[in-house]
Write a protein that holds these residues in place. Structure first.
Motif, PDB file in Angstrom:
ATOM      1  N   LEU A 577      12.467 -33.078   0.531  1.00  0.00           N
ATOM      2  CA  LEU A 577      11.484 -34.290   0.390  1.00  0.00           C
ATOM      3  C   LEU A 577      11.286 -34.466  -1.157  1.00  0.00           C
ATOM      4  CD1 LEU A 577       8.671 -35.215   2.882  1.00  0.00           C
ATOM      5  CD2 LEU A 577       8.113 -35.184   0.324  1.00  0.00           C
ATOM      6  N   VAL A 578      10.886 -33.197  -1.783  1.00  0.00           N
ATOM      7  CA  VAL A 578      10.370 -33.373  -2.945  1.00  0.00           C
ATOM      8  C   VAL A 578      11.477 -33.903  -3.912  1.00  0.00           C
ATOM      9  CG1 VAL A 578       9.694 -31.839  -5.134  1.00  0.00           C
ATOM     10  CG2 VAL A 578       8.452 -31.593  -2.824  1.00  0.00           C
ATOM     11  N   LEU A 579      12.676 -33.223  -3.762  1.00  0.00           N
ATOM     12  CA  LEU A 579      13.950 -33.805  -4.373  1.00  0.00           C
ATOM     13  C   LEU A 579      14.345 -35.204  -4.272  1.00  0.00           C
ATOM     14  CD1 LEU A 579      16.150 -30.496  -4.308  1.00  0.00           C
ATOM     15  CD2 LEU A 579      14.725 -31.063  -6.216  1.00  0.00           C
ATOM     16  N   ALA A 580      14.473 -35.711  -3.204  1.00  0.00           N
ATOM     17  CA  ALA A 580      14.811 -36.864  -2.723  1.00  0.00           C
ATOM     18  C   ALA A 580      13.815 -37.974  -3.162  1.00  0.00           C
ATOM     19  CB  ALA A 580      14.931 -36.919  -1.230  1.00  0.00           C
ATOM     20  N   SER A 582      11.745 -37.801  -5.725  1.00  0.00           N
ATOM     21  CA  SER A 582      11.687 -37.802  -7.182  1.00  0.00           C
ATOM     22  C   SER A 582      12.917 -38.529  -7.799  1.00  0.00           C
ATOM     23  CB  SER A 582      11.487 -36.318  -7.560  1.00  0.00           C
ATOM     24  OG  SER A 582      12.438 -35.523  -7.430  1.00  0.00           O
ATOM     25  N   GLY A 583      14.165 -38.486  -6.913  1.00  0.00           N
ATOM     26  CA  GLY A 583      15.537 -39.004  -7.343  1.00  0.00           C
ATOM     27  C   GLY A 583      16.154 -37.657  -7.959  1.00  0.00           C
ATOM     28  N   LEU A 584      15.621 -36.501  -7.866  1.00  0.00           N
ATOM     29  CA  LEU A 584      16.325 -35.221  -8.404  1.00  0.00           C
ATOM     30  C   LEU A 584      17.546 -35.096  -7.558  1.00  0.00           C
ATOM     31  CD1 LEU A 584      13.474 -33.216  -9.923  1.00  0.00           C
ATOM     32  CD2 LEU A 584      15.771 -34.212 -10.997  1.00  0.00           C
ATOM     33  N   LEU A 585      17.377 -35.047  -6.151  1.00  0.00           N
ATOM     34  CA  LEU A 585      18.405 -34.569  -5.032  1.00  0.00           C
ATOM     35  C   LEU A 585      19.938 -34.610  -5.520  1.00  0.00           C
ATOM     36  CD1 LEU A 585      18.485 -33.113  -2.294  1.00  0.00           C
ATOM     37  CD2 LEU A 585      18.665 -35.439  -1.351  1.00  0.00           C
ATOM     38  N   ASN A 586      20.491 -33.536  -5.372  1.00  0.00           N
ATOM     39  CA  ASN A 586      22.082 -33.297  -5.674  1.00  0.00           C
ATOM     40  C   ASN A 586      22.405 -33.528  -4.266  1.00  0.00           C
ATOM     41  OD1 ASN A 586      24.477 -32.470  -5.736  1.00  0.00           O
ATOM     42  ND2 ASN A 586      24.358 -30.861  -7.185  1.00  0.00           N
ATOM     43  N   LYS A 587      23.133 -34.458  -3.811  1.00  0.00           N
ATOM     44  CA  LYS A 587      23.787 -34.927  -2.369  1.00  0.00           C
ATOM     45  C   LYS A 587      25.006 -34.004  -2.150  1.00  0.00           C
ATOM     46  CE  LYS A 587      21.111 -39.175  -1.790  1.00  0.00           C
ATOM     47  NZ  LYS A 587      21.153 -40.473  -1.375  1.00  0.00           N
ATOM     48  N   THR A 588      25.643 -33.188  -3.033  1.00  0.00           N
ATOM     49  CA  THR A 588      26.557 -32.626  -2.674  1.00  0.00           C
ATOM     50  C   THR A 588      26.589 -31.771  -1.333  1.00  0.00           C
ATOM     51  OG1 THR A 588      27.191 -32.199  -5.088  1.00  0.00           O
ATOM     52  CG2 THR A 588      28.396 -30.869  -3.604  1.00  0.00           C
ATOM     53  N   ILE A 589      27.606 -31.882  -0.608  1.00  0.00           N
ATOM     54  CA  ILE A 589      27.419 -31.271   0.699  1.00  0.00           C
ATOM     55  C   ILE A 589      28.441 -29.935   0.672  1.00  0.00           C
ATOM     56  CG2 ILE A 589      28.228 -30.998   3.397  1.00  0.00           C
ATOM     57  CD1 ILE A 589      27.400 -34.222   3.223  1.00  0.00           C
ATOM     58  N   GLY A 590      27.885 -28.663   1.039  1.00  0.00           N
ATOM     59  CA  GLY A 590      28.620 -27.416   1.278  1.00  0.00           C
ATOM     60  C   GLY A 590      28.851 -26.547  -0.004  1.00  0.00           C
ATOM     61  N   ARG A 626      20.061 -28.710  -5.579  1.00  0.00           N
ATOM     62  CA  ARG A 626      20.525 -28.855  -4.265  1.00  0.00           C
ATOM     63  C   ARG A 626      19.588 -28.856  -3.048  1.00  0.00           C
ATOM     64  NH1 ARG A 626      25.913 -26.915  -3.709  1.00  0.00           N
ATOM     65  NH2 ARG A 626      25.764 -28.230  -1.800  1.00  0.00           N
ATOM     66  N   ARG A 627      20.022 -29.212  -1.937  1.00  0.00           N
ATOM     67  CA  ARG A 627      19.253 -29.116  -0.716  1.00  0.00           C
ATOM     68  C   ARG A 627      18.750 -27.734  -0.374  1.00  0.00           C
ATOM     69  NH1 ARG A 627      20.222 -33.233   4.242  1.00  0.00           N
ATOM     70  NH2 ARG A 627      18.304 -32.182   4.562  1.00  0.00           N
ATOM     71  N   GLY A 628      17.516 -27.559   0.155  1.00  0.00           N
ATOM     72  CA  GLY A 628      16.983 -26.230   0.447  1.00  0.00           C
ATOM     73  C   GLY A 628      17.994 -25.134   1.136  1.00  0.00           C
ATOM     74  N   MET A 629      18.813 -25.925   2.243  1.00  0.00           N
ATOM     75  CA  MET A 629      19.648 -25.211   2.822  1.00  0.00           C
ATOM     76  C   MET A 629      20.942 -24.217   2.059  1.00  0.00           C
ATOM     77  SD  MET A 629      21.988 -27.818   5.039  1.00  0.00           S
ATOM     78  CE  MET A 629      22.911 -26.501   5.846  1.00  0.00           C
ATOM     79  N   TYR A 630      21.048 -24.621   0.685  1.00  0.00           N
ATOM     80  CA  TYR A 630      22.045 -24.168  -0.178  1.00  0.00           C
ATOM     81  C   TYR A 630      21.320 -23.216  -0.837  1.00  0.00           C
ATOM     82  CZ  TYR A 630      24.645 -27.982   1.704  1.00  0.00           C
ATOM     83  OH  TYR A 630      25.347 -29.124   2.615  1.00  0.00           O
ATOM     84  N   THR A 631      20.118 -22.608  -0.627  1.00  0.00           N
ATOM     85  CA  THR A 631      19.513 -21.759  -1.528  1.00  0.00           C
ATOM     86  C   THR A 631      20.062 -20.316  -1.138  1.00  0.00           C
ATOM     87  OG1 THR A 631      17.355 -23.047  -1.986  1.00  0.00           O
ATOM     88  CG2 THR A 631      17.321 -20.719  -2.204  1.00  0.00           C
ATOM     89  N   LEU A 632      20.446 -19.628  -1.905  1.00  0.00           N
ATOM     90  CA  LEU A 632      21.113 -18.203  -1.788  1.00  0.00           C
ATOM     91  C   LEU A 632      19.906 -17.329  -1.004  1.00  0.00           C
ATOM     92  CD1 LEU A 632      23.551 -16.054  -3.742  1.00  0.00           C
ATOM     93  CD2 LEU A 632      21.459 -14.806  -2.825  1.00  0.00           C
ATOM     94  N   ILE A 633      20.540 -16.851  -0.123  1.00  0.00           N
ATOM     95  CA  ILE A 633      19.521 -15.953   0.914  1.00  0.00           C
ATOM     96  C   ILE A 633      20.056 -14.384   0.711  1.00  0.00           C
ATOM     97  CG2 ILE A 633      18.644 -15.247   3.137  1.00  0.00           C
ATOM     98  CD1 ILE A 633      18.942 -18.133   3.851  1.00  0.00           C
TER      99      ILE A 633
END
Length: 773
Positions: A577-580, A582-590, A626-633
């Motif tokens: 939500l924060v990235l989107a 503000s216009g910063l979101l990188n929408k690359t998938i995977g 990148r979206r939060g789901m792509y953060t390295l765990i």
């Protein structure tokens, strides 16, 4: 800054006050005992009492059973007592002759049950329920969750104008029984935010808001639902709950916690949701894609599902001990994630509450025990350790021809752990006390008979197990997944304990609705998108989240759903939500997972000092957005910001996240470089527009909160902006706008940018911003 802190503290304190009021009302409500039902049900009235107060000593576990008495099985409960053959625990129709009733009502503490030393005590209502049940014949029923669902008829309701689809009849029926009325539909702005967050994990764009607000057609909402279901972000959002369930992570776990390349499997999950792969195929490919006739490389990749578990790379371990741990993990995931039962409780002994023997546990274990793997394969080091055998390599040609959804960014070797069985059958034994080196009797693959006996015509392998799982006579599979999805959209499942449908689990709040959804899901080919659309187009889902004092007193936890869902969104979606906005979101998938901003020293302070993940080397450029789901765990040191917002560290299968509320969450939103950078970037964009300050603040508010601010809200924020622009010193402004790595916009008034940045940061810190309401 002082204004900002005070504002946030005020909001936190207000929230705390509401919490205390809600908790107090909840306690008061609980204290009011309900009337005894006209017909007492064993499943819904008696079994919960036995499970909580009696079955630890008088249940399925023969080793812990007292006085030879078992109360969860009718034939045992009606037998003559072992210690007194002239007496019976239960005598149908006669409480006065039933030792169970006599022992729970006696004044003699030496005889009373439960024993005084157990710290368990029956309430008067529970005593009365048991007495009335015995008087009515003490009829036993098979546990509700172990009986195959049948599609119930829609209930009759008084308010026939309210329901939008079948779901609403069941919800409204319960409300009318309790004298409640549903809320009116939420306003269009809030409804769109709710829908967009639920279906894509992202806030709606200004264009979506404007179009939806301008569309007055009867099917405007349904058109928006269809639009969002087609959005590629849908697959990303839906993948989150499955990644939790499948314990996906980017490290092996344990002490060394080395890097692994399991992310192509994650890319496949996103792809499968986007193309609406039906649930039976979705799960079958993951359980047994390698065993399907003429299996493809995509089907093999899907089996990475069962190789996401922790794997050791430490020297000196006992290989067989760890191999058994890997098989145990797969078996327990199957029980909790796909069957919704606590199968793991039978690992060391017969289950104490559910009808699963230790033998049945190891019969299930046998399905996963033939994988061609070892306990320890190599020591932490180079690329060959990124995946463990059995594995598959993904070439550039594979990505071009077959695995087109895999975002392979370079020409480096890419390998993934997958499933693959031995050529010969590995024997499976009951492990005495669950110890890896204490084998008992040999067992063959089979399933718990209390759920559904394994068909002898099915192959005794993972493919046969999948066919058993999706047999329409299986009482759990459909119910469990329907319940998980309901939890995703309404905040809690119809069965609150979504990982435990057993006797210790919560009873369903709407059992008829659960069975209707489960049977309907199966009847329509396990179509996930269709099920999602049913839920979000219901009148139940579309209700306003406004709560009155009367409804809060009657139904504090919103079990009856007489108001819309309201709760904080998942950790990953807060970042999105924060990235989107503000216009910063990188929408690359995977693609490979990324390392965004993180406090220094966390990895270095909790590492063995070996491998790629011993030092945190932050990424730069587009990877930061990148979206939060792509953060390295990294399992031993999961991403701190996401952990504070209750994200899973992916150690084990997790079907339900905690929802906590701590000051640390407010501190993250106030101080996280990602939030401050987003505030700075959005402020710069707005300052380049030739509009008044009120218009800039209104636009920021819409982008972040997803609605237009009220006149009062706008006045407060504008006054704050005017005050800041006068009081901020040039040096302070210079320091504020230096946050983050995104390039600074040239030729901007830094004082104006810093002032607007503070306003935007305040909007990000509003409770409503990160709440689905």
């Amino acid at each position: 800054m002082i204004f900002r802190v005070r504002l946030i503290l005020t909001m936190l304190l207000a929230g705390t006050a509401v919490c205390f009021q809600s908790c107090n009302k909840s306690s008061e409500n609980t204290a009011v005992e309900e009337d005894i039902p006209k017909e007492v049900s064993y499943n819904f009235d008696i079994r919960p009492i036995l499970s909580d107060k009696c079955l630890a000593c008088h249940g399925p576990d023969a080793n812990k059973r007292e006085a030879g008495l078992r109360l969860d099985v009718a034939e045992n409960a009606f037998k003559a007592l072992q210690e007194n053959p002239k007496a019976h625990a239960l005598v149908a129709g006669k409480p006065e002759l039933s030792q169970v009733y006599l022992r729970i009502t006696t004044a003699d503490t030496a005889l009373r049950m439960p024993p005084t030393g157990s710290n368990l005590k029956l309430t008067q209502r529970e005593v009365d329920l048991i007495g009335k049940w015995i008087k009515q014949g003490a009829k036993y029923e098979k546990h509700w969750a172990f009986v195959a669902p049948k599609k119930p008829a829609l209930p009759e309701v008084d308010n026939k104008d309210w329901p939008k689809n079948e779901i609403d009849y069941f919800i409204l029926d319960k409300q009318e029984q309790k004298g409640l009325e549903p809320n009116a539909e939420a306003d269009k702005e809030r409804l769109l935010k709710r829908l967009s967050l639920d279906l894509t994990g992202l806030p709606p764009t200004l264009k979506m808001m404007d179009e939806f607000m301008a569309d007055n057609s009867a099917n405007a909402y349904e058109k928006m639902v269809d639009q969002l279901l087609k959005n590629p972000a849908y697959g990303e959002k839906m993948a989150i709950h499955w990644l939790d369930l499948a314990r996906y992570a980017d490290s092996h776990g344990y002490q060394d916690d080395g890097y692994r390349t399991q992310w192509p499997w994650r890319d496949w999950v996103i792809h499968a949701f986007n193309k609406n792969m039906h649930y039976n195929d979705f799960v079958t490919w993951q359980l047994a894609g390698d065993l399907l006739p003429n299996s493809s490389k995509e089907q093999l990749l899907a089996t990475g599902f069962n190789r996401n578990h922790k794997i050791t790379e430490e020297g000196g371990v006992i290989p067989e001990e760890y191999r058994i741990m890997y098989v145990t993990d797969r078996n327990d995931l199957f029980g909790k994630g796909l069957l919704g039962v606590t199968l793991e409780c039978a690992h060391c002994h017969d289950h104490k509450y559910d009808p699963f023997s230790q033998k049945e546990y190891y019969q299930m274990f046998a399905f996963f025990n033939n994988v061609k793997e070892v306990g320890i394969e190599s020591v932490i080091g180079g690329p060959e350790t990124y995946a463990k055998k059995p594995l598959m390599e993904i070439s550039n040609q594979d990505v071009k021809d077959i695995l087109t959804f895999v975002n392979k960014p370079d020409t480096n070797r890419l390998i993934v752990s997958v499933m693959g069985d031995l050529d010969t059958l590995r024997k499976t034994h009951i492990l005495l006390r669950g110890v890896y080196d204490a084998p008992g009797d040999e067992v063959q693959p089979a399933t718990p008979t209390s759920i559904l006996p394994f068909d002898k015509n099915l192959p005794k392998n993972r493919l046969g197990l999948s066919k058993w799982l999706f047999d329409k006579r299986n009482p759990l599979t459909s119910r469990v997944y329907v319940n998980i999805l309901w939890q995703e959209f309404f905040g809690k499942g119809i069965v609150k304990t979504s990982g435990d449908f057993g006797m210790q689990g919560e009873l369903p709040s709407h059992p008829a609705l659960l069975d209707w959804l489960a049977t309907d899901f199966m009847d329509h080919g396990w179509d996930i998108k269709r099920l999602v659309k049913q839920m979000v187009t219901s009148a139940t889902y579309k209700q306003s989240a406004v709560v009155t004092k009367e409804k809060l007193a009657t139904d504090p936890d919103n079990i009856l759903l007489a108001r819309g869902p309201r709760y904080r969104i998942h950790a990953e979606f807060i970042k999105d939500l924060v990235l989107a906005s503000s216009g910063l979101l990188n929408k690359t998938i995977g693609g490979p997972s990324v390392k965004p901003y993180q406090p220094a020293g966390l990895w270095e302070g909790a590492t063995s000092g070996r491998g790629l993940l011993s030092v945190y080397n932050q990424d730069h450029g587009g990877a930061l957005y990148r979206r939060g789901m792509y953060t390295l765990i990294k399992r031993t040191v999961p991403p701190p910001t996401m952990s504070i917002f209750d994200a899973s560290n992916r150690d084990l299968c997790e079907v339900k996240r905690l929802k906590t509320n701590t000051p640390l969450q407010a501190l993250v939103m106030m101080n996280d470089p990602a939030v401050l950078e987003a505030s700075r970037v959005l402020a710069a964009k707005l300052l380049q527009e030739k509009t008044e300050s009120k218009d800039k603040i209104t636009k920021a508010f819409r982008l972040i909160v997803c609605r237009k601010p009220s006149e009062k809200e706008l006045d407060v924020l504008t006054a704050y902006y005017d005050k800041q622009i006068k009081s901020i010193k040039p040096a302070t402004a210079e320091k504020m706008v230096a946050v983050g790595e995104y390039p600074l916009t040239k030729n901007l008034d830094k004082k104006a940018q810093a002032a607007l940045m503070r306003v935007i940061s305040t909007i990000y810190n509003l409770e409503e911003t990160i709440t689905k309401s």
